[in-house]
Design a protein around this motif. Structure first.
Motif, PDB file in Angstrom:
ATOM      1  N   VAL A 162      -0.784  -3.057 -13.473  1.00  0.00           N
ATOM      2  CA  VAL A 162      -1.110  -2.263 -12.288  1.00  0.00           C
ATOM      3  C   VAL A 162      -1.047  -3.145 -11.041  1.00  0.00           C
ATOM      4  O   VAL A 162      -0.584  -2.716  -9.986  1.00  0.00           O
ATOM      5  N   THR A 163      -1.471  -4.385 -11.184  1.00  0.00           N
ATOM      6  CA  THR A 163      -1.414  -5.347 -10.076  1.00  0.00           C
ATOM      7  C   THR A 163       0.016  -5.493  -9.582  1.00  0.00           C
ATOM      8  O   THR A 163       0.274  -5.508  -8.376  1.00  0.00           O
ATOM      9  N   GLN A 164       0.954  -5.570 -10.509  1.00  0.00           N
ATOM     10  CA  GLN A 164       2.360  -5.723 -10.127  1.00  0.00           C
ATOM     11  C   GLN A 164       2.869  -4.513  -9.349  1.00  0.00           C
ATOM     12  O   GLN A 164       3.692  -4.661  -8.449  1.00  0.00           O
ATOM     13  N   GLN A 165       2.366  -3.332  -9.662  1.00  0.00           N
ATOM     14  CA  GLN A 165       2.769  -2.131  -8.925  1.00  0.00           C
ATOM     15  C   GLN A 165       2.327  -2.220  -7.464  1.00  0.00           C
ATOM     16  O   GLN A 165       3.101  -1.919  -6.549  1.00  0.00           O
ATOM     17  N   PHE A 166       1.079  -2.643  -7.248  1.00  0.00           N
ATOM     18  CA  PHE A 166       0.579  -2.792  -5.886  1.00  0.00           C
ATOM     19  C   PHE A 166       1.305  -3.921  -5.154  1.00  0.00           C
ATOM     20  O   PHE A 166       1.539  -3.827  -3.952  1.00  0.00           O
ATOM     21  N   GLN A 167       1.662  -4.987  -5.870  1.00  0.00           N
ATOM     22  CA  GLN A 167       2.409  -6.071  -5.247  1.00  0.00           C
ATOM     23  C   GLN A 167       3.762  -5.574  -4.748  1.00  0.00           C
ATOM     24  O   GLN A 167       4.203  -5.956  -3.664  1.00  0.00           O
ATOM     25  N   LEU A 168       4.410  -4.740  -5.528  1.00  0.00           N
ATOM     26  CA  LEU A 168       5.691  -4.182  -5.087  1.00  0.00           C
ATOM     27  C   LEU A 168       5.535  -3.361  -3.816  1.00  0.00           C
ATOM     28  O   LEU A 168       6.385  -3.403  -2.926  1.00  0.00           O
ATOM     29  N   VAL A 169       4.436  -2.635  -3.722  1.00  0.00           N
ATOM     30  CA  VAL A 169       4.197  -1.815  -2.532  1.00  0.00           C
ATOM     31  C   VAL A 169       4.042  -2.707  -1.306  1.00  0.00           C
ATOM     32  O   VAL A 169       4.714  -2.502  -0.291  1.00  0.00           O
TER      33      VAL A 169
END
Length: 191
Positions: A162-169
């Motif tokens: 989930v952290t990686q998803q927010f990082q992409l944003v």
């Protein structure tokens, strides 16, 4: 691949040179510009908004220092560890892999996750101040600040996918915010 030390350290030297170049570009093209942007916004907003903007300015400096420290750590260690890995001694190979994994995780899941509170604070405070002052893209910066804070919380909880998803944003929105804000400031200057 960075977190697979046996593979990453076995890559040919030119590939590590590209990795070095990416770290330099990250420092010069991502972190240092935020010192300029942060300094400019601090100088424009501090008289009217006082200590809160001063604290936000310290946060953007801390953000840049943490990011550059992570880049420097990886930049300085990849080539020596790859050379150790190539030496052929199984014990040295395991030691180099273990060291690289610790350094890569220290930078990625340590320093760069800890950027979350300081960039989150800067984004939320500066974005809110920009929005209240009628400057463009303040709300977008607030979204970026929220994403950074979320990455920190999710990283601390160990929710890496989930952290990686927010990082992409935020890796898309932060440069977009910088570009749009820069264009708006240039237009404002010519009017």
């Amino acid at each position: 691949m960075v977190f697979e030390p046996a593979i990453f350290l076995s890559l040919p030297a030119p590939t590590h040179d590209y990795f070095h170049a990416s770290l330099i570009l990250d420092t010069l093209g991502f972190y240092l510009p935020f010192l300029v942007i942060g300094g400019y916004l601090w100088s424009v907003m501090r008289v009217e908004h006082g200590a809160l903007i001063d604290i936000a300015a310290l946060c953007i400096v801390t953000y840049a220092v943490m990011g550059i420290a992570g880049d420097a750590l990886l930049f300085a260690t990849v080539s020596p560890l790859a050379a150790m890995h190539a030496a052929g001694d199984p014990a040295i190979k395991v030691a180099s892999e273990t060291t690289w994994l610790a350094l890569a995780k220290g930078a990625q899941q340590g320093l760069w996750i800890m950027e979350g509170p300081v960039m989150g604070f800067w984004g939320l405070v500066m974005g809110s101040t920009m929005w209240r002052a009628g400057k463009p893209y303040g709300r977008l910066l607030m979204v970026v600040g929220f994403c950074y804070a979320a990455v920190f919380v999710l990283g601390v909880l160990g929710l890496w996918s989930v952290t990686q998803q927010f990082q992409l944003v935020f890796l898309i929105l932060l440069p977009l915010w910088s570009l749009l804000t820069g264009i708006a400031l240039l237009r404002q200057r010519t009017n």
